[in-house]
Scaffold this active site. Structure first.
Site, PDB file in Angstrom:
ATOM      1  N   LYS A  85       8.396  -9.163  -1.382  1.00 58.44           N
ATOM      2  CA  LYS A  85       7.957 -10.546  -1.219  1.00 58.44           C
ATOM      3  C   LYS A  85       6.511 -10.620  -0.762  1.00 58.44           C
ATOM      4  CE  LYS A  85       9.388 -15.054  -0.171  1.00 58.44           C
ATOM      5  NZ  LYS A  85       9.198 -15.463  -1.576  1.00 58.44           N
ATOM      6  N   ARG A  87      10.498  -7.471   2.542  1.00 56.09           N
ATOM      7  CA  ARG A  87       9.171  -6.855   2.490  1.00 56.09           C
ATOM      8  C   ARG A  87       9.183  -5.498   1.777  1.00 56.09           C
ATOM      9  NH1 ARG A  87       5.529  -9.135   5.998  1.00 56.09           N
ATOM     10  NH2 ARG A  87       4.309  -7.247   5.839  1.00 56.09           N
ATOM     11  N   TRP A 108       8.621  -0.004   0.952  1.00 60.63           N
ATOM     12  CA  TRP A 108       8.249  -0.216  -0.457  1.00 60.63           C
ATOM     13  C   TRP A 108       7.302   0.927  -0.776  1.00 60.63           C
ATOM     14  CZ3 TRP A 108       3.806  -1.126  -3.349  1.00 60.63           C
ATOM     15  CH2 TRP A 108       3.991  -1.674  -4.628  1.00 60.63           C
ATOM     16  N   CYS A 160       6.767  -3.265   3.033  1.00 59.33           N
ATOM     17  CA  CYS A 160       7.222  -2.483   4.169  1.00 59.33           C
ATOM     18  C   CYS A 160       7.380  -3.405   5.366  1.00 59.33           C
ATOM     19  CB  CYS A 160       6.290  -1.346   4.553  1.00 59.33           C
ATOM     20  SG  CYS A 160       6.112  -0.118   3.280  1.00 59.33           S
ATOM     21  N   ASN A 176       2.924   0.758   7.894  1.00 59.22           N
ATOM     22  CA  ASN A 176       2.781  -0.102   6.723  1.00 59.22           C
ATOM     23  C   ASN A 176       1.311  -0.071   6.335  1.00 59.22           C
ATOM     24  OD1 ASN A 176       2.857  -2.132   4.827  1.00 59.22           O
ATOM     25  ND2 ASN A 176       2.975  -3.798   6.304  1.00 59.22           N
ATOM     26  N   GLY A 177       1.014   0.262   5.075  1.00 61.65           N
ATOM     27  CA  GLY A 177      -0.383   0.315   4.638  1.00 61.65           C
ATOM     28  C   GLY A 177      -0.620   1.566   3.818  1.00 61.65           C
ATOM     29  N   GLU A 187      10.483 -11.475 -13.306  1.00 60.90           N
ATOM     30  CA  GLU A 187      10.671 -10.963 -11.947  1.00 60.90           C
ATOM     31  C   GLU A 187      12.122 -10.619 -11.652  1.00 60.90           C
ATOM     32  OE1 GLU A 187       8.867 -14.299  -9.648  1.00 60.90           O
ATOM     33  OE2 GLU A 187       8.075 -12.755  -8.335  1.00 60.90           O
ATOM     34  N   GLU A 238       4.621 -19.995 -15.061  1.00 57.66           N
ATOM     35  CA  GLU A 238       5.479 -19.761 -13.894  1.00 57.66           C
ATOM     36  C   GLU A 238       6.928 -19.478 -14.334  1.00 57.66           C
ATOM     37  OE1 GLU A 238       5.123 -18.919 -11.010  1.00 57.66           O
ATOM     38  OE2 GLU A 238       6.964 -19.420  -9.965  1.00 57.66           O
ATOM     39  N   LYS A 293       8.932 -16.014 -13.509  1.00 61.61           N
ATOM     40  CA  LYS A 293      10.209 -16.023 -12.776  1.00 61.61           C
ATOM     41  C   LYS A 293      11.262 -15.229 -13.550  1.00 61.61           C
ATOM     42  CE  LYS A 293       9.510 -17.148  -9.834  1.00 61.61           C
ATOM     43  NZ  LYS A 293       8.648 -17.473  -8.723  1.00 61.61           N
TER      44      LYS A 293
HETATM   45  C1  G6P Z   1       4.239 -10.838  -4.721  1.00 59.25           C
HETATM   46  C2  G6P Z   1       5.559 -11.519  -4.978  1.00 59.25           C
HETATM   47  C3  G6P Z   1       5.313 -12.751  -5.842  1.00 59.25           C
HETATM   48  C4  G6P Z   1       4.308 -13.669  -5.148  1.00 59.25           C
HETATM   49  C5  G6P Z   1       2.985 -12.942  -4.884  1.00 59.25           C
HETATM   50  C6  G6P Z   1       2.030 -13.750  -4.035  1.00 59.25           C
HETATM   51  O1  G6P Z   1       3.755 -10.280  -5.882  1.00 59.25           O
HETATM   52  O2  G6P Z   1       6.463 -10.636  -5.618  1.00 59.25           O
HETATM   53  O3  G6P Z   1       6.528 -13.430  -6.019  1.00 59.25           O
HETATM   54  O4  G6P Z   1       4.073 -14.795  -5.938  1.00 59.25           O
HETATM   55  O5  G6P Z   1       3.276 -11.741  -4.159  1.00 59.25           O
HETATM   56  O6  G6P Z   1       2.543 -13.907  -2.751  1.00 59.25           O
HETATM   57  P1  G6P Z   1       1.987 -14.934  -1.707  1.00 59.25           P
HETATM   58  O7  G6P Z   1       2.773 -14.669  -0.461  1.00 59.25           O
HETATM   59  O8  G6P Z   1       0.521 -14.620  -1.525  1.00 59.25           O
HETATM   60  O9  G6P Z   1       2.188 -16.300  -2.246  1.00 59.25           O
END
Ligand code: G6P
Length: 598
Positions: free
Chosen positions: A593, A27, A74, A2, A100-101, A478, A471, A475
């Site tokens: 994100k 966000r 979100w 959000c 947001n929250g 995702e 990783e 990816k």
């Molecule tokens: C979310 C995103 C991921 C990211 C994770 C950690 O789940 O979708 O892509 O790796 O958060 O985010 P950060 O900002 O803590 O690295």
């Protein structure tokens, strides 16, 4: 998770709020909306879908005014539709709110308000807040806000406008980020620091338990009991590189930025690394979520190889809060791109309250995790906009590798020093290897197209290569929504081999010379069951060539530096797979994100 953007000035602010929301869309992006005060009354426009859908709704409305607040959502409570989109109006339309929250006691509050005749138009937890403000309003909005937040259980960043207050945006913050800024007669409220960086030179990142209001020239800050507080301004580091340029997607742009970002990250590490963090330490615990957790996994493995006397762990932040690591002798290293991930932030707060030593690795200055931590390494990757992290991950790996080498120097015996020094030198040259590896994009694009109808992809590796496999697999999931799993290559035969059949795609990361033969044995096992194999490797080896259907050659670097380089073809593979499958690459479904709820 959000995005909140608010603006108060002397003229219409709706356009500015719309631009702010467009930037904050990473966000959350299932609905959005804007409210504005004009001629003593509040009007709003909100729409399911992307911020682009809001643009057309704004065109056909005549929404204008100041102050104005907006939100990109979100969903947590209630489906992503028009009725659950923010902002919400109070029952009598005198207040509008974005949130947001998560409000944990919203059902009790809703029942309470309903008994006083309030009606609700959404399924959200947020709508109770704006009605509670109306309930407590008795000529003083700030007082009503203070009475309201005292009754909320859960987490919130709020922005509120009121028809009684012509030039103010009210705000409150607990466990969700909110940043304020002033520029030339315009006041801003925003969910994060990058969202304000192009608009103000200085900003105020709010602490938990604060509320207040912002007007065009002033910020008034209080604790929840309305004792005044002094706003603390910090200088904003400008990022001039926020436009997409000639790229179709931010993710592709950000992959191209990896070499420069890594070189900045290493500079930033060497400028600011506090070597004293190792004093009195015998255990290091890396903590993170998603991609950041995978960076922690690499660091744990590196340290186990380089400094066997240290006890090392990598924990998912969500699990960490249930674990009990001794505080004495432990250095806790939270890793986060955004610095706002709720699970990681909770872990940091837990460590802090028990007196633990923290060294945060983070990309966003002034973020909550940075402000809560004793020591910080900024990854300086620049603003990352695509939801799937790429350049920030490579930067995390680069600084964590430097950190592990420095730890090895601190804890190891003298005979290891020449090896460590030579690896440190090679690390400084890694940006040039990264430029080379990105040039595999044409081959990777062809492979992604060829396998674009794959139902399932298995990523294999051993040792450090397994961390990269994790990783690569994340990816792909995702952004292309392809089912995928990562396995330590030796583990595959203990069950998962049953899933390998004709045509199943296996991506093998093979960069460790000592593990080459064992990887080849494993590839033979999947090959004989019909798998198609893509190997990512610097080795030219006859057996490897015979077993692999395709080899993506990567530049050779010393073993411990390989993850920084070998992950790039997997990032590109995910990117092109998503492209050929027609997915929304920068804003994948269901994700955001910055995940600021636990
Ligand atoms: C979310 C995103 C991921 C990211 C994770 C950690 O789940 O979708 O892509 O790796 O958060 O985010 P950060 O900002 O803590 O690295």
């Amino acid at each position: 998770m959000c995005g909140i953007f608010g603006c108060v000035g002397s003229s219409d602010c709706v356009g500015e709020v719309f631009n702010g929301l467009s930037f904050l869309e990473y966000r959350g992006y299932d609905s959005s909306g804007i409210a504005a005060l004009s001629s003593d009354s509040i009007h709003l426009v909100k729409k399911k879908g992307r911020v682009a859908a809001l643009r057309s709704a704004l065109f056909s409305s005549s929404l204008s005014g100041s102050p104005s607040i907006g939100h990109t959502r979100w969903a947590t409570h209630g489906a992503p539709d028009d009725s659950n989109a923010h902002p919400f109006l109070s029952d009598d339309s005198s207040f509008a709110l974005v949130h947001n929250g998560v409000i944990e006691n919203y059902l009790e509050l809703k029942k309470f308000l309903s008994s006083y005749g309030f009606s609700f138009s959404s399924e959200t937890d947020s709508e109770v807040i704006v009605n509670l403000i109306q309930y407590f309003y008795n000529g003083d909005t700030l007082l009503a806000l203070s009475e309201t937040v005292k009754r909320l259980k859960g987490s919130f960043a709020l922005a509120v406008i009121s028809s009684y207050d012509k030039d103010k945006i009210f705000f409150a913050k607990k466990d969700n980020p909110l940043v304020l800024g002033l520029n030339n007669g315009v006041g801003y409220v925003c969910s994060d620091y990058p969202g304000l960086s192009s608009r103000v030179d200085k900003c105020v990142a709010l602490d938990d338990g604060t509320l207040g209001f912002i007007s065009p020239y002033d910020i008034a800050l209080f604790d929840f009991s309305l004792s005044p507080l002094q706003p603390v301004f910090t200088h904003v580091i400008k990022d001039d590189n926020l436009s997409i340029g000639h790229y179709e997607h931010f993710m592709r742009k950000e992959i191209d930025e990896i070499p420069e970002a890594v070189s900045r990250a290493l500079n930033s590490y060497y400028m600011s690394f506090p070597a004293s963090v190792f004093d009195g330490i015998n255990r290091i615990v890396f903590i993170g979520c998603g991609t950041a957790l995978h960076a922690g996994l690499v660091a744990k493995r590196l340290l186990r190889e380089l400094s066997p006397s240290l006890d090392c762990y990598a924990e998912s932040s969500g699990e960490f809060v249930f674990s009990d690591f001794p505080v004495n002798g432990t250095l806790f290293v939270p890793v986060s791109q955004s610095g706002e991930t709720a699970d990681t932030l909770s872990a940091v707060k837990k460590i802090k309250s028990s007196g633990g030593k923290i060294l945060a690795v983070c990309n966003v200055p002034s973020s909550s995790i940075v402000r809560e931590s004793d020591n910080v390494i900024l990854t300086s990757a620049g603003t990352e906009i695509a939801v799937a992290s790429t350049k920030a991950y490579n930067c995390q790996l680069a600084v964590l590798t430097a950190f592990c080498l420095d730890a090895a120097k601190y804890f190891s015996s003298d005979e290891n020093i020449p090896f460590i020094d030579s690896a440190l030198c090679e690390l400084l040259a890694i940006p040039s290897k990264l430029k080379v590896v990105i040039s595999c994009e044409n081959l990777v694009s062809l492979l992604a197209e060829k396998y674009s109808s794959a139902q399932s992809v298995f990523y294999l590796g051993r040792g450090l290569d397994f961390c990269v496999a994790c990783e690569g697999s994340l990816k792909l999931k995702e952004i292309s929504y392809v089912h995928s799993e990562a396995y330590p290559a030796g583990e595959l035969k203990h069950g998962t081999l049953a899933l390998i059949e004709n045509g199943v795609l296996v991506i093998a990361v093979i960069t460790q010379r000592l593990l080459l033969d064992k990887m080849i044995t494993c590839l033979a096992e999947v090959k004989s069951r019909g798998a198609k194999i893509i190997a990512v490797s610097p080795f030219s080896d006859d057996k490897l060539s015979a077993l692999s259907d395709h080899i993506v050659a990567i530049p050779a670097v010393c073993d411990i530096l390989t993850p920084i380089v070998s992950v790039v073809p997997t990032q590109l593979f995910a990117y092109f797979s998503a492209l050929y499958r027609g997915c929304d690459i920068d804003k994948p479904r269901n994700l955001a994100k910055s995940v600021t709820v636990e």
